[in-house]
Design a protein around this motif. Structure first.
Motif, PDB file in Angstrom:
ATOM      1  N   LEU A   1       1.517  -0.108  -3.831  1.00 34.59           N
ATOM      2  CA  LEU A   1       1.394   1.347  -3.905  1.00 34.59           C
ATOM      3  C   LEU A   1       1.796   1.864  -5.287  1.00 34.59           C
ATOM      4  O   LEU A   1       1.199   2.814  -5.805  1.00 34.59           O
ATOM      5  CB  LEU A   1       2.265   1.994  -2.822  1.00 34.59           C
ATOM      6  CG  LEU A   1       1.774   1.785  -1.384  1.00 34.59           C
ATOM      7  CD1 LEU A   1       2.865   2.144  -0.375  1.00 34.59           C
ATOM      8  CD2 LEU A   1       0.518   2.626  -1.125  1.00 34.59           C
ATOM      9  N   VAL A   2       2.806   1.235  -5.874  1.00 34.35           N
ATOM     10  CA  VAL A   2       3.236   1.621  -7.224  1.00 34.35           C
ATOM     11  C   VAL A   2       2.110   1.374  -8.227  1.00 34.35           C
ATOM     12  O   VAL A   2       1.804   2.237  -9.064  1.00 34.35           O
ATOM     13  CB  VAL A   2       4.496   0.836  -7.644  1.00 34.35           C
ATOM     14  CG1 VAL A   2       4.789   1.028  -9.134  1.00 34.35           C
ATOM     15  CG2 VAL A   2       5.698   1.289  -6.823  1.00 34.35           C
ATOM     16  N   TYR A   3       1.469   0.206  -8.141  1.00 35.83           N
ATOM     17  CA  TYR A   3       0.365  -0.121  -9.057  1.00 35.83           C
ATOM     18  C   TYR A   3      -0.775   0.887  -8.888  1.00 35.83           C
ATOM     19  O   TYR A   3      -1.392   1.318  -9.878  1.00 35.83           O
ATOM     20  CB  TYR A   3      -0.153  -1.529  -8.784  1.00 35.83           C
ATOM     21  CG  TYR A   3       0.828  -2.623  -9.125  1.00 35.83           C
ATOM     22  CD1 TYR A   3       1.617  -2.548 -10.267  1.00 35.83           C
ATOM     23  CD2 TYR A   3       0.966  -3.739  -8.303  1.00 35.83           C
ATOM     24  CE1 TYR A   3       2.531  -3.545 -10.583  1.00 35.83           C
ATOM     25  CE2 TYR A   3       1.866  -4.750  -8.605  1.00 35.83           C
ATOM     26  CZ  TYR A   3       2.646  -4.652  -9.743  1.00 35.83           C
ATOM     27  OH  TYR A   3       3.546  -5.648 -10.049  1.00 35.83           O
TER      28      TYR A   3
ATOM     29  N   TYR B   1      -2.214   7.573 -12.411  1.00 38.41           N
ATOM     30  CA  TYR B   1      -1.405   8.379 -13.329  1.00 38.41           C
ATOM     31  C   TYR B   1      -1.936   8.279 -14.762  1.00 38.41           C
ATOM     32  O   TYR B   1      -1.928   9.259 -15.512  1.00 38.41           O
ATOM     33  CB  TYR B   1       0.046   7.898 -13.259  1.00 38.41           C
ATOM     34  CG  TYR B   1       0.998   8.524 -14.250  1.00 38.41           C
ATOM     35  CD1 TYR B   1       1.424   9.847 -14.131  1.00 38.41           C
ATOM     36  CD2 TYR B   1       1.501   7.777 -15.317  1.00 38.41           C
ATOM     37  CE1 TYR B   1       2.312  10.406 -15.030  1.00 38.41           C
ATOM     38  CE2 TYR B   1       2.390   8.323 -16.224  1.00 38.41           C
ATOM     39  CZ  TYR B   1       2.792   9.639 -16.083  1.00 38.41           C
ATOM     40  OH  TYR B   1       3.671  10.181 -16.988  1.00 38.41           O
ATOM     41  N   HIS B   2      -2.387   7.080 -15.136  1.00 38.61           N
ATOM     42  CA  HIS B   2      -2.879   6.853 -16.502  1.00 38.61           C
ATOM     43  C   HIS B   2      -4.368   7.130 -16.657  1.00 38.61           C
ATOM     44  O   HIS B   2      -4.884   7.091 -17.778  1.00 38.61           O
ATOM     45  CB  HIS B   2      -2.576   5.415 -16.943  1.00 38.61           C
ATOM     46  CG  HIS B   2      -1.106   5.147 -17.141  1.00 38.61           C
ATOM     47  ND1 HIS B   2      -0.345   5.827 -18.055  1.00 38.61           N
ATOM     48  CD2 HIS B   2      -0.271   4.271 -16.519  1.00 38.61           C
ATOM     49  CE1 HIS B   2       0.906   5.394 -18.011  1.00 38.61           C
ATOM     50  NE2 HIS B   2       0.982   4.451 -17.085  1.00 38.61           N
ATOM     51  N   ASN B   3      -5.062   7.378 -15.547  1.00 42.13           N
ATOM     52  CA  ASN B   3      -6.486   7.711 -15.633  1.00 42.13           C
ATOM     53  C   ASN B   3      -6.674   9.116 -16.177  1.00 42.13           C
ATOM     54  O   ASN B   3      -5.747   9.926 -16.202  1.00 42.13           O
ATOM     55  CB  ASN B   3      -7.148   7.639 -14.245  1.00 42.13           C
ATOM     56  CG  ASN B   3      -7.550   6.221 -13.881  1.00 42.13           C
ATOM     57  OD1 ASN B   3      -7.583   5.337 -14.733  1.00 42.13           O
ATOM     58  ND2 ASN B   3      -7.854   6.022 -12.601  1.00 42.13           N
TER      59      ASN B   3
ATOM     60  N   THR C   1      -4.437  14.534  -5.624  1.00 43.35           N
ATOM     61  CA  THR C   1      -4.590  14.213  -4.200  1.00 43.35           C
ATOM     62  C   THR C   1      -4.412  12.723  -3.954  1.00 43.35           C
ATOM     63  O   THR C   1      -3.752  12.315  -2.984  1.00 43.35           O
ATOM     64  CB  THR C   1      -5.981  14.652  -3.701  1.00 43.35           C
ATOM     65  OG1 THR C   1      -6.129  16.054  -3.912  1.00 43.35           O
ATOM     66  CG2 THR C   1      -6.141  14.344  -2.219  1.00 43.35           C
ATOM     67  N   ILE C   2      -4.957  11.899  -4.826  1.00 41.91           N
ATOM     68  CA  ILE C   2      -4.857  10.449  -4.669  1.00 41.91           C
ATOM     69  C   ILE C   2      -3.416   9.983  -4.863  1.00 41.91           C
ATOM     70  O   ILE C   2      -2.899   9.167  -4.093  1.00 41.91           O
ATOM     71  CB  ILE C   2      -5.800   9.722  -5.660  1.00 41.91           C
ATOM     72  CG1 ILE C   2      -7.258  10.001  -5.269  1.00 41.91           C
ATOM     73  CG2 ILE C   2      -5.524   8.224  -5.684  1.00 41.91           C
ATOM     74  CD1 ILE C   2      -8.271   9.506  -6.267  1.00 41.91           C
ATOM     75  N   ILE C   3      -2.747  10.526  -5.891  1.00 41.98           N
ATOM     76  CA  ILE C   3      -1.343  10.159  -6.139  1.00 41.98           C
ATOM     77  C   ILE C   3      -0.481  10.547  -4.945  1.00 41.98           C
ATOM     78  O   ILE C   3       0.352   9.763  -4.482  1.00 41.98           O
ATOM     79  CB  ILE C   3      -0.825  10.844  -7.421  1.00 41.98           C
ATOM     80  CG1 ILE C   3      -1.452  10.196  -8.657  1.00 41.98           C
ATOM     81  CG2 ILE C   3       0.703  10.748  -7.506  1.00 41.98           C
ATOM     82  CD1 ILE C   3      -1.105  10.895  -9.966  1.00 41.98           C
TER      83      ILE C   3
END
Length: 298
Positions: free
Chosen positions: A139-141, A147-149, A157-159
């Motif tokens: 989940l962290v990955y 986050y970097h996208n 929403t995805i985060i």
């Protein structure tokens, strides 16, 4: 004591890069897992989720050596005093910072407040088994990648979806930990009940009034929320509910003896007034103390 109202201020103080999003931050590495300065304390206006892995030695859970010593997660709510000691950490650590404003207008804004583990003390961290650790890291990955996208309409929403899943897994893993802890250190309810009995045997109620959850938790060297959750796992009832049941049991015994009136019984148990005692008794038993006594003596 330092207080940080912005994630960027925290990152600047600890010497990290500025967050890519002003209200959310995620990063890996042992440097990310330490607070500002050595042995310092601080507060912040954001949630903090930290995974730490000690480079050497074994994890301690209070005074008990714990079975899972690979890594542990800590959950810190906004404005909760926190800090860190000088410990040697491996690289496999992560920190997630979520500002309260990042959750505004989302279902997670209220949901995150329901997770009691944000109220736990540092020594009540979540100790992960290898399979649990793998679940969390996946989940962290996923969050880190998003986050970097490049930010678009779906990023937040995805985060939040991944974060919500992580919090739910943490809740599940804590339940496993409660069961394991019972096996390691004995039933919490037994110790809880012993302290409660001693409270009345030593007549502490005469000076302190009714026993409180915080008093009993302090005697057990754990936080109030952690105690209630452990007891809920073991008995199906919270610490406060068990205190009430104990009081009602004692009250029933005194009522059956018939030596004291309602006011005297109320005072002897530590209630401030007989009205509160009668209301609690009726709530738990279904009838008033007077009716209970009459039925018992007839």
């Amino acid at each position: 004591m330092n207080h940080f109202d912005k994630i960027s201020s925290y990152n600047q103080a600890i010497g990290l890069k500025a967050p890519e999003h002003p209200l959310f931050y995620i990063a890996r590495g042992n440097k990310e897992c330490c607070s500002v300065g050595n042995d310092s304390e601080f507060t912040a206006d954001f949630y903090i989720i930290i995974f730490k892995k000690v480079e050497s030695g074994s994890m301690q859970y209070g005074k008990t050596k714990y079975d899972h010593n690979r890594g542990k997660m800590s959950f810190i709510k906004p404005r909760q005093i926190t800090g860190c000691k000088n410990i040697r950490l491996e690289e496999d650590c992560f920190t997630i910072l979520i500002h309260e404003d990042f959750l505004s207008g989302t279902t997670l804004h209220n949901e995150i407040k329901k997770y009691a583990y944000f109220e736990y003390e540092v020594n009540e961290a979540l100790h992960l088994s290898p399979s649990e650790e793998e679940t969390i890291w996946n989940l962290v990955y996923a969050m880190e990648k998003e986050y970097h996208n490049n930010v678009d309409d779906y990023s937040k929403t995805i985060i939040l979806s991944h974060l919500d899943t992580m919090l739910k897994y943490a809740q599940r893993f804590y339940k496993r930990q409660f069961i394991n802890r019972e096996e390691l250190s004995g039933a919490t309810f037994t110790k809880f009940n012993d302290i409660l009995s001693s409270y009345f045997e030593n007549r502490k109620n005469n000076d302190l009034g009714l026993p409180t959850v915080s008093y009993l938790a302090k005697k057990l060297n754990i936080s109030s929320r952690y105690l209630s959750d452990m007891l809920k796992q073991e008995t199906g009832k919270t610490a406060l509910e068990l205190i009430h049941l104990y009081l009602i049991s004692e009250a029933k015994n005194l009522l059956k003896e018939g030596k004291m009136n309602i006011t005297e019984i109320s005072v002897s148990l530590g209630f401030e007034n007989p009205t509160y005692f009668s209301r609690l008794f009726k709530k738990e038993v279904g009838i008033t103390p007077n009716i209970f006594r009459e039925e018992s003596l007839n």
